[in-house]
Design an enzyme around this catalytic site. Structure first.
Site, short mmCIF file in Angstrom:
data_model
loop_
_atom_site.label_atom_id
_atom_site.label_comp_id
_atom_site.label_asym_id
_atom_site.label_seq_id
_atom_site.Cartn_x
_atom_site.Cartn_y
_atom_site.Cartn_z
N ASP A 55 0.82 -1.20 0.00
CA ASP A 55 0.00 0.00 0.00
C ASP A 55 0.86 1.26 0.00
O ASP A 55 2.07 1.21 0.20
CB ASP A 55 -0.91 0.02 1.23
CG ASP A 55 -1.96 -1.08 1.19
OD1 ASP A 55 -2.30 -1.54 0.09
OD2 ASP A 55 -2.46 -1.47 2.27
N TYR A 111 7.49 -9.86 6.59
CA TYR A 111 7.35 -8.43 6.81
C TYR A 111 7.85 -8.06 8.20
O TYR A 111 7.89 -8.90 9.10
CB TYR A 111 5.88 -8.01 6.71
CG TYR A 111 5.33 -7.88 5.31
CD1 TYR A 111 5.21 -6.64 4.70
CD2 TYR A 111 4.90 -9.00 4.60
CE1 TYR A 111 4.68 -6.51 3.42
CE2 TYR A 111 4.38 -8.89 3.32
CZ TYR A 111 4.26 -7.63 2.74
OH TYR A 111 3.74 -7.51 1.47
#
Length: 278
Positions: A55, A111
């Site tokens: 994003d 992540y």
């Protein structure tokens, strides 16, 4: 020939990684340079694809991008980096089979979320993190798509939390993720860490058939895509010059921002106390 690149980007000034009309994106910047260097001459034939989407504001160290090219000798990180903006760079490349899919063939994605330590009870956060391990329905940890419903079941393989100086680092490894899933998990962990919620609430959130609740995602700027793994792994060729050049640049940037951070702290006024200007 199909080529894969490992790229990194500092996501602050990007509207995400995937190409979007009239928006600055990672793929958009990369595609412009690939065309400028004639690595790609036909966008449709090149079939640019990546290992995942991030994003707006999210960063990456090791995103994998693939494309077809008739000019692989120019698809070298140091050549591309000479024309790419400083907030996106390539650092390794590999020739891959024509049927290699960087997204579908990925077996693990890692992540990291970094947040200010503040006043969190890290032991409670670690206890809560254990509940996310394994296969769960993460419907309460994503935005539901009523037009195109899909499975919200995902397998989390690892979720580690550690304190390092003034920050907390949260590492998560899973086979795949839902939109905003990681940032919503982080929000849930911080709510447990600051005492707003208890650990039993996490169990309820992981049982969406019997309990539904929306939760705001943690800010995008704290999230970084660390790695993606395949089996078999492509035979990556690391461009040592590109790595050194990038490391030198971001070492200087990190030092600069440490100073800026200290300066910003000086702007935090304490009106109830006499200011010490010495």
């Amino acid at each position: 020939m199909k080529v894969a690149l490992k790229i990194g980007y500092e996501g602050t000034h990007f509207s995400g990684s995937q190409i979007q009309p009239d928006q600055r994106t990672v793929e958009g910047e990369l595609l412009k340079v690939l065309q400028e260097t004639e690595v790609i001459t036909d966008i449709d034939a090149a079939n640019l694809s990546s290992s995942g989407r991030t994003d707006a504001g999210v960063h990456s160290i090791s995103q994998v991008v693939t494309f077809f090219t008739d000019n692989p000798r120019m698809a070298i990180p140091r050549i591309l980096n000479s024309k790419l903006p400083r907030d996106v760079w390539a650092w390794a490349y590999a020739e891959v089979p024509d049927d290699f899919d960087p997204r579908r063939h990925a077996i693990h994605r890692k992540y990291r979320y970094i947040l200010s330590a503040d006043e969190y009870d890290i032991s409670k956060m670690r206890d809560a993190a254990k509940l996310f391990i394994g296969e769960h329905n993460f419907s309460n940890f994503t935005k539901k798509d009523k037009k195109n419903p899909r499975s919200t079941v995902r397998q989390v393989e690892k979720l580690d939390i550690r304190s390092q100086g003034s920050v907390i680092k949260i590492d998560i490894v899973a086979n795949a993720y839902l939109w905003n899933m990681i940032r919503k998990i982080v929000s849930a962990l911080t709510l447990v860490g600051n005492g707003t919620r208890d650990i039993d609430w996490i169990s309820k959130m992981l049982d969406p058939e019997n309990y539904e609740e929306g939760i705001e995602p943690a800010p995008a700027y704290g999230l970084i895509f660390l790695d993606v793994q395949y089996n078999p792994e492509p035979e990556w060729v690391v461009d040592c010059y590109a790595v050194k050049h990038t490391n030198d640049f971001f070492t200087r940037e990190a030092n600069r921002f440490r100073i800026i951070s200290t300066i910003l702290e000086q702007f935090v006024m304490q009106p109830e106390k006499e200011m010490d200007l010495d």
